[in-house]
Motif scaffolding. Structure first.
Motif: not given
Length: 234
Positions: A94-109
């Protein structure tokens, strides 16, 4: 008889841009070249070139509607292959906050072609099995059957007709290994019908250009009160 030339597919999937395009199409919808371009950092002619190669390899298909050409995943084999490879692929840092947030979204649903994956997908499968709505097929542990009480539940609660689903020319209800949860969710005709039910009732909403699924406030209440599923806010 000559062996299949698997190197053709491997070469196609070795390019990150083509994998990114496939990932966009893995939400089960059809997109124009312009739409796919808007979701990427690629030039339109580059996207067209990659789609040409993917379509020639039958990983994607194209349908003409008026002056627009819509590209989509060609069949259920492509997403199965994509998901299997995801389980054996390293995660990008993960290189940015946006990437971190996107990964969390994808992991959840998220969508896995035409069914739900991620934490939500796994918890739905766990709910269906714990409530004896679906049960493992004793002759094939990767397949599930719907119990008698399950048929009643699906018809009365979700308006899903199991007989109609079984008549479709595709797998009915099977295990699909979830790359982020490392547990199984379900795929097949039943899983697609459940996804359709949740979208139609606005319990979940698709994101544009991403497989991530947003769970609405209405959905959080539904999952908690009806299916005993609680998901943390992102």
């Amino acid at each position: 008889m000559n062996s299949p030339d698997v190197t053709t597919i491997l070469r196609l999937l070795s390019d990150k841009s083509r994998v990114n395009i496939l990932d966009i199409l893995m939400d089960g919808r059809a997109y124009t070249v312009n739409e796919i371009t808007s979701f990427t950092k690629l030039k339109q002619h580059t996207v067209s070139y990659h789609l040409k190669l993917l379509t020639e390899a039958k990983l994607t298909s194209v349908t003409q509607y008026g002056k627009f050409r819509y590209y989509s995943i060609s069949d259920t084999i492509t997403p199965e292959l994509f998901e299997i490879l995801s389980n054996y692929s390293p995660l990008e840092p993960t290189k940015s906050y946006n990437q971190h947030f996107t990964k969390k979204e994808l992991k959840q649903a998220r969508t896995c072609y035409d069914h739900l994956a991620g934490e939500l997908g796994v918890k739905i499968k766990d709910f269906l099995t714990s409530e004896n709505i679906i049960a493992e097929n004793k002759s094939n542990s990767d397949n599930y059957i719907v119990t008698t009480s399950g048929e009643v539940f699906l018809k009365e609660e979700l308006n899903i007709n199991v007989t109609d689903l079984k008549n479709k020319k595709r797998k009915f209800c099977i295990n699909c290994l979830d790359w982020s949860e490392r547990k199984n969710h379900i795929a097949g005709a039943l899983a697609k019908a459940i996804l359709d039910f949740l979208i139609e009732n606005k319990y979940i909403i698709r994101n544009s250009g991403s497989r991530a699924i947003k769970i609405t406030d209405k959905g959080k209440i539904f999952f908690k009160e009806n299916w005993h599923i609680i998901l943390a806010d992102n």
